[in-house]
Write an enzyme that holds these catalytic residues in place. Structure first.
Site, PDB file in Angstrom:
ATOM      1  N   SER A  90       9.955 -86.802  33.923  1.00  0.00           N
ATOM      2  CA  SER A  90       8.703 -86.817  34.960  1.00  0.00           C
ATOM      3  C   SER A  90       8.474 -87.751  35.960  1.00  0.00           C
ATOM      4  O   SER A  90       7.878 -87.453  36.530  1.00  0.00           O
ATOM      5  CB  SER A  90       7.613 -87.071  33.864  1.00  0.00           C
ATOM      6  OG  SER A  90       7.425 -88.152  33.218  1.00  0.00           O
ATOM      7  N   LYS A  98       4.541 -95.224  39.589  1.00  0.00           N
ATOM      8  CA  LYS A  98       4.280 -93.910  39.043  1.00  0.00           C
ATOM      9  C   LYS A  98       2.859 -93.553  38.934  1.00  0.00           C
ATOM     10  O   LYS A  98       1.882 -94.596  38.644  1.00  0.00           O
ATOM     11  CB  LYS A  98       4.767 -93.475  37.616  1.00  0.00           C
ATOM     12  CG  LYS A  98       4.861 -92.137  37.387  1.00  0.00           C
ATOM     13  CD  LYS A  98       5.635 -91.947  36.177  1.00  0.00           C
ATOM     14  CE  LYS A  98       5.849 -90.586  35.312  1.00  0.00           C
ATOM     15  NZ  LYS A  98       6.629 -90.913  34.265  1.00  0.00           N
ATOM     16  N   SER A 105      12.241 -89.874  30.694  1.00  0.00           N
ATOM     17  CA  SER A 105      11.505 -89.578  31.915  1.00  0.00           C
ATOM     18  C   SER A 105      11.837 -90.730  33.113  1.00  0.00           C
ATOM     19  O   SER A 105      11.463 -90.481  34.285  1.00  0.00           O
ATOM     20  CB  SER A 105       9.956 -89.324  31.700  1.00  0.00           C
ATOM     21  OG  SER A 105       9.389 -88.057  31.252  1.00  0.00           O
TER      22      SER A 105
END
Lengths: 103, 497
Positions: free
Chosen positions: B158, B83, B182
């Site tokens: 997210s 990420k 997330s």
């Protein structure tokens, strides 16, 4: 905390947060913040007087280590991420104190 | 080229075995993923950046090590995607924000170091909601990521880019970060496995901070076993994170292998069903149906269900949004246009550097949360909001402690709905409320896992189930999740792209 959250001074909060807001964004942000703060005000229903706060999910006490120097990230590497530098040695910022400007 | 192996469904475990047996090289493996990415990325856009030359350089170095008999371990040469809020030296780290556009990290995060030390190939930087604030990736300042199962739908958030990268088959596995769900929610939306480890189990050193008392890095994978493998790799103490716990994962993958050999049953395992969760109005019929079917599967494995109560559930969301925004407003104060990141070209004096750089650099959701956090921390409100929320957090933790007196694990949906369409949830409060099943775990600090359970009948989108366990009981989670994975009616989760 009565379940309502009228009259949040959005401009004042933005000043505290060092955030420039577009003036046309303020009314909608005010509405959104008041809705969210109104929602979180439900916590006032709970009696929390005798409850200890949780600061961290996992309890930890002070962590002690030997007082020996570590290896910091090299200065030139850190400076490479700065928006502006002076001779690749210092972070350049606009004038902070009033008076004659630096060249 | 890959000797019949399909890179799309290839797990870390299979890739590791294939490399070890010489079925394919890391270069062949990575080329197959890069070819796949060239095909799918124009549609999915899971990655913010990808440097094919760098990927092939890493792969070739791995192949050379293996050829010389100096492989760094079983995962040497296996690609993993990170990420974009997890720092990798000399790679971009933008958090999908304009304020960090062009930022290149001068150092490695702890987890990146661990992956590199194991020989993993770091493949691409995954899209996310800006600074991990969001549940759909729609808050990315860079691009929208599509759900590989339905391109008009969001991948969740997210860590939506990480989930979509794994689901679209352009990598073996990914790492995400989980502050209120997330990792688990996008895993559920995209049909992959996602683990939120116990707070403090994985170092946050080099993870761009959102809410420091809630953030935790975890794996997103194609199988439960892979999640255990990666968790073993990234878990462990780090002096660089003062909240890092002593010890390591205790060998979850080895434990899982032994569990499989014994038949992977759940006889005698007590699974708690929190009644407050299942009483919620907003759970869609199709998610309920997937949960019911999953319960049948778990019963057939020998698990026993028992009702438990988490009485403060209705306060969890309010508690979370005070703590998360307060911590975020403090953490994001460092983005001031001085030492790194965006500086407004219009700024003439020091104050306008702060105000304008932040005003122009942050997106609407990040601003909203900084504003909320600043408000709840401001003079006169601290006790009423932040301190009170911390006390409610104690009540929520006690709820869990009490519940675990009568069960080993807790079972819940991951999200009340499956992946929604772009723009469908425009109201911020409604978007926040969709995290209801995942946020309490971050407040309690315990561990949880999202496992694909089935395809929801109406939307045709994947839906996961969540197991939660007490702090440091990841083995318990992996065993239940693995047993379920072997027994679930839908065997394979493969997005048809």
């Amino acid at each position: 905390m009565d379940g309502k959250a009228d009259g949040i001074d959005v401009a004042e909060v933005a000043k505290l947060a060092r955030l420039e807001l577009e003036p046309d964004r303020i009314p909608s942000l005010q509405k959104e913040m008041e809705a969210i703060v109104g929602y979180v005000n439900m916590l006032a229903e709970l009696d929390t007087d005798q409850i200890e706060p949780t600061v961290h999910a996992v309890d930890r006490v002070n962590i002690i280590r030997e007082d020996v120097p570590g290896e910091p990230c090299p200065r030139e590497l850190m400076l490479r991420t700065a928006p502006a530098t002076v001779d690749d040695e210092l972070v350049r910022v606009p004038q902070v104190l009033p008076g004659e400007g630096m060249a | 080229m890959m000797n019949g192996s399909d890179p799309v469904t290839l797990t870390v475990r299979e890739a590791s075995a294939g490399l070890e047996h010489g079925d394919f090289s890391s270069t062949e493996l990575c080329r197959a993923f890069l070819d796949r990415a060239a095909l799918t990325e124009p549609k999915v856009r899971a990655l913010l950046s990808l440097d094919p030359e760098d990927v092939l350089r890493q792969a070739s170095a791995s192949d050379a090590r293996r050829k010389a008999g100096r492989a760094l371990g079983p995962l040497d040469g296996v690609p993993v995607t990170l990420k974009d809020n997890i720092a990798v030296k000399d790679a971009p780290c933008t958090c999908a924000s304009k304020i960090l556009k062009g930022f290149v990290s001068p150092y490695d995060s702890f987890v990146a170091r661990r992956l590199k030390d194991a020989g993993c190939v770091l493949l691409g930087r995954a899209n996310m909601d800006e600074f991990a604030m969001g549940s759909s990736c729609e808050n990315s300042a860079c691009q929208k990521t599509a759900n590989p199962w339905g391109l008009d739908r969001v991948p969740g958030g997210s860590s939506g880019g990480s989930a979509a990268a794994v689901a679209s088959g352009i990598t073996c596995a990914a790492l995400g970060s989980d502050t209120g769900g997330s990792i688990r929610q996008p895993a559920s939306f995209c049909g992959v496995v996602g683990l939120k480890p116990t707070y403090g189990r994985v170092s946050r050193n080099g993870l761009v901070a959102f809410a420091s008392s809630l953030d935790q890095i975890g794996p997103m994978t194609k199988s439960v076993y892979d999640a255990a493998l990666l968790f073993d790799l990234i878990a462990g103490h780090d002096d660089g994170d003062t909240t890092s716990l002593p010890g390591d994962s205790g060998g979850c993958a080895a434990d899982l292998a032994a569990f499989e050999e014994k038949g992977a049953g759940l006889k005698g395992v007590r699974i708690g069903l929190p009644k407050e969760y299942f009483e919620l109005d907003g759970i869609s019929g199709e998610v309920r149906a997937v949960c019911e079917q999953a319960k049948e599967t778990l019963r057939s494995l020998g698990a026993e269900f028992t009702e438990v109560s988490l009485p403060h559930t209705k306060y969890a969301m309010a508690c979370y949004y005070i703590i998360a925004t307060a911590e975020a407003s403090s953490n994001l104060a460092r983005f001031d246009g001085i030492r790194y990141g965006y500086r407004s070209p219009e700024a003439a004096d020091i104050n306008s550097v702060y105000f304008r750089s932040r005003g122009e650099g942050f997106g609407p959701e990040v601003k909203r949360r900084i504003m909320l956090g600043t408000y709840v921390l401001s003079s006169g409100y601290y006790d009423a909001y932040y301190l009170r929320a911390q006390k409610v957090r104690t009540l929520l933790r006690r709820d869990f402690e009490k519940a675990y007196e009568s069960c080993d694990l807790i079972f819940t949906p991951v999200s009340p709905v499956t992946a929604f369409r772009f723009g469908e949830k425009a109201d911020p409060l409604q978007m926040y409320l969709s995290d209801i099943f995942t946020i309490a775990l971050n407040l309690s600090g315990d561990c949880g896992i999202s496992v694909p359970a089935g395809i929801a009948a109406e939307s045709g989108m994947p839906s996961g189930i969540q197991f939660m366990a007490p702090a440091l009981q990841e083995k318990r989670l992996f065993r239940a999740a693995r047993a379920f994975e072997c027994a679930r009616p839908q065997k394979e989760f493969r997005a048809s792209l």
